[in-house]
Scaffold this motif. Structure first.
Motif, PDB file in Angstrom:
ATOM      1  N   ALA A   1      32.540  30.864  41.465  1.00 36.26           N
ATOM      2  CA  ALA A   1      32.488  29.603  42.214  1.00 36.26           C
ATOM      3  C   ALA A   1      31.346  28.714  41.732  1.00 36.26           C
ATOM      4  CB  ALA A   1      32.330  29.890  43.706  1.00 36.26           C
ATOM      5  N   ALA A   2      30.229  29.324  41.320  1.00 38.19           N
ATOM      6  CA  ALA A   2      29.078  28.560  40.832  1.00 38.19           C
ATOM      7  C   ALA A   2      29.269  28.109  39.386  1.00 38.19           C
ATOM      8  CB  ALA A   2      27.807  29.404  40.951  1.00 38.19           C
ATOM      9  N   GLY A   3      30.300  28.621  38.727  1.00 36.68           N
ATOM     10  CA  GLY A   3      30.553  28.253  37.342  1.00 36.68           C
ATOM     11  C   GLY A   3      29.713  29.023  36.340  1.00 36.68           C
ATOM     12  N   THR A   4      29.090  30.121  36.774  1.00 34.77           N
ATOM     13  CA  THR A   4      28.250  30.903  35.868  1.00 34.77           C
ATOM     14  C   THR A   4      28.971  32.132  35.317  1.00 34.77           C
ATOM     15  OG1 THR A   4      27.301  32.133  37.718  1.00 34.77           O
ATOM     16  CG2 THR A   4      26.121  30.153  36.978  1.00 34.77           C
ATOM     17  N   PHE A   5      30.199  32.367  35.755  1.00 41.77           N
ATOM     18  CA  PHE A   5      31.005  33.486  35.257  1.00 41.77           C
ATOM     19  C   PHE A   5      32.392  32.944  34.952  1.00 41.77           C
ATOM     20  CE2 PHE A   5      33.511  37.373  35.412  1.00 41.77           C
ATOM     21  CZ  PHE A   5      32.684  38.255  34.754  1.00 41.77           C
ATOM     22  N   PRO A   6      33.045  33.454  33.906  1.00 43.17           N
ATOM     23  CA  PRO A   6      34.373  32.941  33.555  1.00 43.17           C
ATOM     24  C   PRO A   6      35.362  33.119  34.709  1.00 43.17           C
ATOM     25  CG  PRO A   6      33.582  34.485  31.880  1.00 43.17           C
ATOM     26  CD  PRO A   6      32.607  34.516  33.003  1.00 43.17           C
ATOM     27  N   PRO A   7      36.198  32.130  34.965  1.00 43.08           N
ATOM     28  CA  PRO A   7      37.175  32.250  36.049  1.00 43.08           C
ATOM     29  C   PRO A   7      38.341  33.149  35.637  1.00 43.08           C
ATOM     30  CG  PRO A   7      37.474  30.178  34.915  1.00 43.08           C
ATOM     31  CD  PRO A   7      36.250  30.828  34.325  1.00 43.08           C
ATOM     32  N   PRO A   8      39.004  33.752  36.624  1.00 43.87           N
ATOM     33  CA  PRO A   8      40.196  34.548  36.301  1.00 43.87           C
ATOM     34  C   PRO A   8      41.357  33.632  35.928  1.00 43.87           C
ATOM     35  CG  PRO A   8      39.900  34.431  38.676  1.00 43.87           C
ATOM     36  CD  PRO A   8      38.705  33.760  38.055  1.00 43.87           C
ATOM     37  N   ARG A   9      42.313  34.184  35.212  1.00 43.54           N
ATOM     38  CA  ARG A   9      43.512  33.439  34.809  1.00 43.54           C
ATOM     39  C   ARG A   9      44.695  33.939  35.644  1.00 43.54           C
ATOM     40  NH1 ARG A   9      40.544  29.862  32.338  1.00 43.54           N
ATOM     41  NH2 ARG A   9      39.591  30.604  30.440  1.00 43.54           N
ATOM     42  N   LYS A  10      45.554  33.039  36.057  1.00 37.45           N
ATOM     43  CA  LYS A  10      46.741  33.402  36.819  1.00 37.45           C
ATOM     44  C   LYS A  10      47.733  34.119  35.918  1.00 37.45           C
ATOM     45  CE  LYS A  10      46.357  29.513  39.975  1.00 37.45           C
ATOM     46  NZ  LYS A  10      47.009  28.306  40.502  1.00 37.45           N
ATOM     47  N   LEU A  11      48.266  35.230  36.404  1.00 36.51           N
ATOM     48  CA  LEU A  11      49.268  35.969  35.645  1.00 36.51           C
ATOM     49  C   LEU A  11      50.682  35.632  36.104  1.00 36.51           C
ATOM     50  CD1 LEU A  11      47.623  39.513  35.486  1.00 36.51           C
ATOM     51  CD2 LEU A  11      47.576  37.705  33.770  1.00 36.51           C
ATOM     52  N   THR A  12      50.788  35.094  37.314  1.00 36.24           N
ATOM     53  CA  THR A  12      52.094  34.732  37.862  1.00 36.24           C
ATOM     54  C   THR A  12      52.044  33.299  38.352  1.00 36.24           C
ATOM     55  OG1 THR A  12      51.511  35.487  40.084  1.00 36.24           O
ATOM     56  CG2 THR A  12      52.533  37.105  38.615  1.00 36.24           C
ATOM     57  N   GLY A  13      53.199  32.733  38.635  1.00 38.28           N
ATOM     58  CA  GLY A  13      53.274  31.367  39.127  1.00 38.28           C
ATOM     59  C   GLY A  13      52.617  31.194  40.482  1.00 38.28           C
TER      60      GLY A  13
ATOM     61  N   GLY B   1      29.014  43.292  42.077  1.00 35.61           N
ATOM     62  CA  GLY B   1      29.859  43.547  43.226  1.00 35.61           C
ATOM     63  C   GLY B   1      30.915  42.467  43.326  1.00 35.61           C
ATOM     64  N   ARG B   2      31.933  42.721  44.134  1.00 33.81           N
ATOM     65  CA  ARG B   2      33.034  41.769  44.286  1.00 33.81           C
ATOM     66  C   ARG B   2      32.534  40.408  44.791  1.00 33.81           C
ATOM     67  NH1 ARG B   2      38.754  42.342  45.485  1.00 33.81           N
ATOM     68  NH2 ARG B   2      39.431  40.548  46.712  1.00 33.81           N
ATOM     69  N   THR B   3      31.678  40.422  45.813  1.00 33.74           N
ATOM     70  CA  THR B   3      31.168  39.171  46.371  1.00 33.74           C
ATOM     71  C   THR B   3      30.329  38.419  45.346  1.00 33.74           C
ATOM     72  OG1 THR B   3      31.165  40.149  48.582  1.00 33.74           O
ATOM     73  CG2 THR B   3      29.823  38.178  48.263  1.00 33.74           C
ATOM     74  N   ALA B   4      29.462  39.136  44.632  1.00 36.00           N
ATOM     75  CA  ALA B   4      28.612  38.491  43.621  1.00 36.00           C
ATOM     76  C   ALA B   4      29.459  37.920  42.484  1.00 36.00           C
ATOM     77  CB  ALA B   4      27.600  39.489  43.076  1.00 36.00           C
ATOM     78  N   LEU B   5      30.503  38.641  42.097  1.00 38.00           N
ATOM     79  CA  LEU B   5      31.375  38.173  41.021  1.00 38.00           C
ATOM     80  C   LEU B   5      32.043  36.852  41.403  1.00 38.00           C
ATOM     81  CD1 LEU B   5      32.858  38.804  38.268  1.00 38.00           C
ATOM     82  CD2 LEU B   5      34.696  39.639  39.715  1.00 38.00           C
ATOM     83  N   PHE B   6      32.650  36.807  42.581  1.00 41.24           N
ATOM     84  CA  PHE B   6      33.346  35.585  42.976  1.00 41.24           C
ATOM     85  C   PHE B   6      32.380  34.448  43.288  1.00 41.24           C
ATOM     86  CE2 PHE B   6      36.917  38.542  43.458  1.00 41.24           C
ATOM     87  CZ  PHE B   6      37.865  37.845  42.723  1.00 41.24           C
ATOM     88  N   ALA B   7      31.157  34.773  43.723  1.00 39.34           N
ATOM     89  CA  ALA B   7      30.145  33.729  43.916  1.00 39.34           C
ATOM     90  C   ALA B   7      29.758  33.128  42.568  1.00 39.34           C
ATOM     91  CB  ALA B   7      28.913  34.301  44.620  1.00 39.34           C
ATOM     92  N   ALA B   8      29.636  33.972  41.544  1.00 45.52           N
ATOM     93  CA  ALA B   8      29.309  33.483  40.205  1.00 45.52           C
ATOM     94  C   ALA B   8      30.449  32.642  39.636  1.00 45.52           C
ATOM     95  CB  ALA B   8      28.990  34.656  39.275  1.00 45.52           C
TER      96      ALA B   8
END
Length: 103
Positions: free
Chosen positions: A22-34, A13-20
Motif C-alpha cells: 500500500a505504501a508503494g515500497t513492495f511490488p504489488p501482486p498481479r491478478k491471476l484471474t479476471g 508478516g502478512r500485515t507488514a507485507l500488505f502495508a508495504a
C-alpha cells in the motif's frame, strides 16, 4: 509466487507485507484471474526488492540468496528451488563455549 512463498522468502508478516504494498515500497501482486481473487507476485520483482534491502546483521544472518556456505545446505526448497527460512546458525568455538569456567 504465491503469498505463502513471499512471506517465507521475505520473512515479512502478512500485515507488514500488505502495508508495504500500500505504501508503494513492495511490488504489488498481479491478478491471476479476471475477478482478482487469485493473485501472485512476480519472482523477479520480489528478488529485486530483496537485493535492494540492506543485509541483516542480527546473529550474522544473511538473506538466503546471499548466504553462501560450502557445508550448510538448506533443508527445504520452494517449488522455484529457493531456500525457505533462515540458514542454520554456524557453530564456532567462540559461540558454543568450551564448557570450562574461565578463571
Amino acid at each position: 509466487m504465491r503469498l505463502s512463498e513471499v512471506l517465507a522468502l521475505t520473512t515479512l508478516g502478512r500485515t507488514a507485507l500488505f502495508a508495504a504494498v500500500a505504501a508503494g515500497t513492495f511490488p504489488p501482486p498481479r491478478k491471476l484471474t479476471g475477478s482478482g481473487r487469485a493473485v501472485a507476485w512476480v519472482s523477479g520483482e520480489v528478488d529485486a526488492w530483496m537485493c535492494s534491502r540492506p543485509p541483516s546483521t542480527a546473529n550474522g544472518w544473511q538473506p538466503p540468496e546471499r548466504a553462501v556456505s560450502a557445508t550448510a545446505q538448506p533443508k527445504t526448497l520452494s517449488k522455484h528451488g529457493r531456500p525457505i527460512g533462515r540458514p542454520p546458525k554456524s557453530r564456532t568455538p567462540e559461540t558454543t563455549g568450551s564448557g570450562a569456567a574461565a578463571g
